[in-house]
Scaffold this motif. Structure first.
Motif, PDB file in Angstrom:
ATOM      1  N   GLU A  66      69.351  72.755 -92.222  1.00  0.00           N
ATOM      2  CA  GLU A  66      69.473  73.899 -91.550  1.00  0.00           C
ATOM      3  C   GLU A  66      67.919  74.476 -90.901  1.00  0.00           C
ATOM      4  O   GLU A  66      68.200  75.106 -89.989  1.00  0.00           O
ATOM      5  CB  GLU A  66      69.497  75.202 -92.830  1.00  0.00           C
ATOM      6  CG  GLU A  66      70.931  75.214 -93.353  1.00  0.00           C
ATOM      7  CD  GLU A  66      71.184  74.196 -94.399  1.00  0.00           C
ATOM      8  OE1 GLU A  66      72.271  74.001 -94.788  1.00  0.00           O
ATOM      9  OE2 GLU A  66      70.386  73.317 -94.730  1.00  0.00           O
ATOM     10  N   GLU A  69      68.620  73.146 -87.192  1.00  0.00           N
ATOM     11  CA  GLU A  69      69.502  74.313 -86.675  1.00  0.00           C
ATOM     12  C   GLU A  69      68.548  75.491 -86.335  1.00  0.00           C
ATOM     13  O   GLU A  69      68.706  76.030 -84.957  1.00  0.00           O
ATOM     14  CB  GLU A  69      70.846  74.770 -87.422  1.00  0.00           C
ATOM     15  CG  GLU A  69      71.834  73.890 -87.752  1.00  0.00           C
ATOM     16  CD  GLU A  69      72.601  74.087 -89.049  1.00  0.00           C
ATOM     17  OE1 GLU A  69      72.403  75.285 -89.575  1.00  0.00           O
ATOM     18  OE2 GLU A  69      73.311  73.308 -89.370  1.00  0.00           O
ATOM     19  N   GLU A  70      67.425  75.814 -87.149  1.00  0.00           N
ATOM     20  CA  GLU A  70      66.737  76.901 -86.763  1.00  0.00           C
ATOM     21  C   GLU A  70      65.815  76.685 -85.667  1.00  0.00           C
ATOM     22  O   GLU A  70      65.450  77.221 -84.849  1.00  0.00           O
ATOM     23  CB  GLU A  70      65.822  77.188 -87.937  1.00  0.00           C
ATOM     24  CG  GLU A  70      64.820  78.217 -87.717  1.00  0.00           C
ATOM     25  CD  GLU A  70      64.077  78.424 -88.976  1.00  0.00           C
ATOM     26  OE1 GLU A  70      62.671  78.978 -88.978  1.00  0.00           O
ATOM     27  OE2 GLU A  70      64.428  78.375 -90.054  1.00  0.00           O
ATOM     28  N   HIS A  72      66.137  74.403 -83.276  1.00  0.00           N
ATOM     29  CA  HIS A  72      67.188  74.042 -82.071  1.00  0.00           C
ATOM     30  C   HIS A  72      67.426  75.490 -81.471  1.00  0.00           C
ATOM     31  O   HIS A  72      67.330  75.481 -80.200  1.00  0.00           O
ATOM     32  CB  HIS A  72      68.485  73.525 -82.647  1.00  0.00           C
ATOM     33  CG  HIS A  72      69.502  73.621 -81.341  1.00  0.00           C
ATOM     34  ND1 HIS A  72      69.433  72.553 -80.503  1.00  0.00           N
ATOM     35  CD2 HIS A  72      70.566  74.340 -81.055  1.00  0.00           C
ATOM     36  CE1 HIS A  72      70.526  72.847 -79.479  1.00  0.00           C
ATOM     37  NE2 HIS A  72      70.969  73.813 -80.038  1.00  0.00           N
ATOM     38  N   GLU A  73      67.280  76.641 -82.117  1.00  0.00           N
ATOM     39  CA  GLU A  73      67.545  77.908 -81.418  1.00  0.00           C
ATOM     40  C   GLU A  73      66.184  78.012 -80.724  1.00  0.00           C
ATOM     41  O   GLU A  73      66.268  78.878 -79.794  1.00  0.00           O
ATOM     42  CB  GLU A  73      67.875  79.159 -82.682  1.00  0.00           C
ATOM     43  CG  GLU A  73      68.994  78.918 -83.234  1.00  0.00           C
ATOM     44  CD  GLU A  73      69.115  80.037 -84.256  1.00  0.00           C
ATOM     45  OE1 GLU A  73      68.534  80.970 -84.526  1.00  0.00           O
ATOM     46  OE2 GLU A  73      70.220  79.768 -84.904  1.00  0.00           O
ATOM     47  N   ALA A  74      65.112  77.484 -81.001  1.00  0.00           N
ATOM     48  CA  ALA A  74      63.890  77.570 -80.199  1.00  0.00           C
ATOM     49  C   ALA A  74      63.653  76.756 -79.372  1.00  0.00           C
ATOM     50  O   ALA A  74      62.473  76.512 -78.709  1.00  0.00           O
ATOM     51  CB  ALA A  74      62.692  77.673 -81.152  1.00  0.00           C
ATOM     52  N   GLY A  75      64.572  75.876 -79.118  1.00  0.00           N
ATOM     53  CA  GLY A  75      64.685  74.919 -77.924  1.00  0.00           C
ATOM     54  C   GLY A  75      64.220  73.301 -78.530  1.00  0.00           C
ATOM     55  O   GLY A  75      64.057  72.604 -77.590  1.00  0.00           O
ATOM     56  N   GLU A  77      64.962  69.652 -80.473  1.00  0.00           N
ATOM     57  CA  GLU A  77      66.229  68.904 -80.595  1.00  0.00           C
ATOM     58  C   GLU A  77      65.399  67.938 -81.817  1.00  0.00           C
ATOM     59  O   GLU A  77      64.514  67.254 -81.636  1.00  0.00           O
ATOM     60  CB  GLU A  77      66.606  68.062 -79.896  1.00  0.00           C
ATOM     61  CG  GLU A  77      67.438  68.768 -78.784  1.00  0.00           C
ATOM     62  CD  GLU A  77      68.776  69.584 -79.371  1.00  0.00           C
ATOM     63  OE1 GLU A  77      69.226  69.019 -80.426  1.00  0.00           O
ATOM     64  OE2 GLU A  77      68.928  70.780 -78.887  1.00  0.00           O
ATOM     65  N   GLN A 133      56.783  76.213 -85.253  1.00  0.00           N
ATOM     66  CA  GLN A 133      58.231  76.394 -85.682  1.00  0.00           C
ATOM     67  C   GLN A 133      58.326  76.250 -87.266  1.00  0.00           C
ATOM     68  O   GLN A 133      58.923  76.866 -87.635  1.00  0.00           O
ATOM     69  CB  GLN A 133      59.187  75.711 -84.983  1.00  0.00           C
ATOM     70  CG  GLN A 133      59.216  75.790 -83.470  1.00  0.00           C
ATOM     71  CD  GLN A 133      59.545  77.363 -83.171  1.00  0.00           C
ATOM     72  OE1 GLN A 133      60.564  77.959 -83.391  1.00  0.00           O
ATOM     73  NE2 GLN A 133      58.662  78.035 -82.354  1.00  0.00           N
TER      74      GLN A 133
END
Length: 180
Positions: A66, A69-70, A72-75, A77, A133
């Motif tokens: 998870e 995924e978090e 990823h939302e900030a750009g 990978e 992040q």
């Protein structure tokens, strides 16, 4: 969702990432067989420089999918093993577990949670800006570490992707996780 292992990773040499494997073998009191961080005493370079005789509370590093995924939302990978973890899980809030929690990985292996990973600047070498992040501050200004948890192996065994993760909480009062 039933908590489970989605990937296992190890590396016999020091590097930031760890390649995914079909399985890893956990050795009681040591860590992941063949992994550079396995051992009774500290194996992380910064810890060895401070005091190489200290007990290794960082034998097995776990991260929850998870988190990927978090970020990823900030750009960003990130895939399993790329942040140096040995076990990638899903369906369990690893960061909310108390110290001393036992995690049953598959049918044999048991690890005991010792604390939070304290991520370092190598994360920004992997992907610039990623450290912000996975480490931040809450509304009260306290540091929040999200880069996974550390554990020691209590019972050895083989761990594979798809294995169930069982959780046994310690007796109360629970101690929240802190960096190790």
């Amino acid at each position: 969702m039933q908590p489970k292992v989605i990937a296992v990773s190890s590396n016999g040499t020091y590097s930031f990432t760890k390649p995914n494997r079909d399985s890893i073998t956990l050795l009681a009191g040591l860590g992941v067989e063949g992994d550079v961080h396995a051992g009774v005493t500290v194996k992380h370079r910064s810890r060895m420089a401070q005091d190489p005789t200290r007990p290794n509370l960082r034998q097995v590093h776990l991260i929850h999918r998870e988190l990927f995924e978090e970020v990823h939302e900030a750009g960003f990978e990130v895939a399993p093993g790329q942040l140096g973890e040995n076990v990638t899980t899903t369906g369990i809030d690893l960061l909310a577990l108390p110290v001393g929690t036992l995690l049953h990985l598959g049918g044999e292996a048991v690890v005991e949670v010792t604390g939070l990973r304290n991520p370092c600047l190598q994360i920004d070498c992997f992907q610039d800006g990623l450290l912000k992040q996975v480490v931040g501050r809450d509304d009260d200004g306290h540091i929040v570490r999200k880069a996974g948890i550390m554990s020691v192996v209590r019972t050895g065994g083989t761990v594979r992707p798809g294995d169930a993760v069982g959780v046994v909480l310690p007796a109360e009062p629970h101690r929240p996780l802190d960096r190790v």
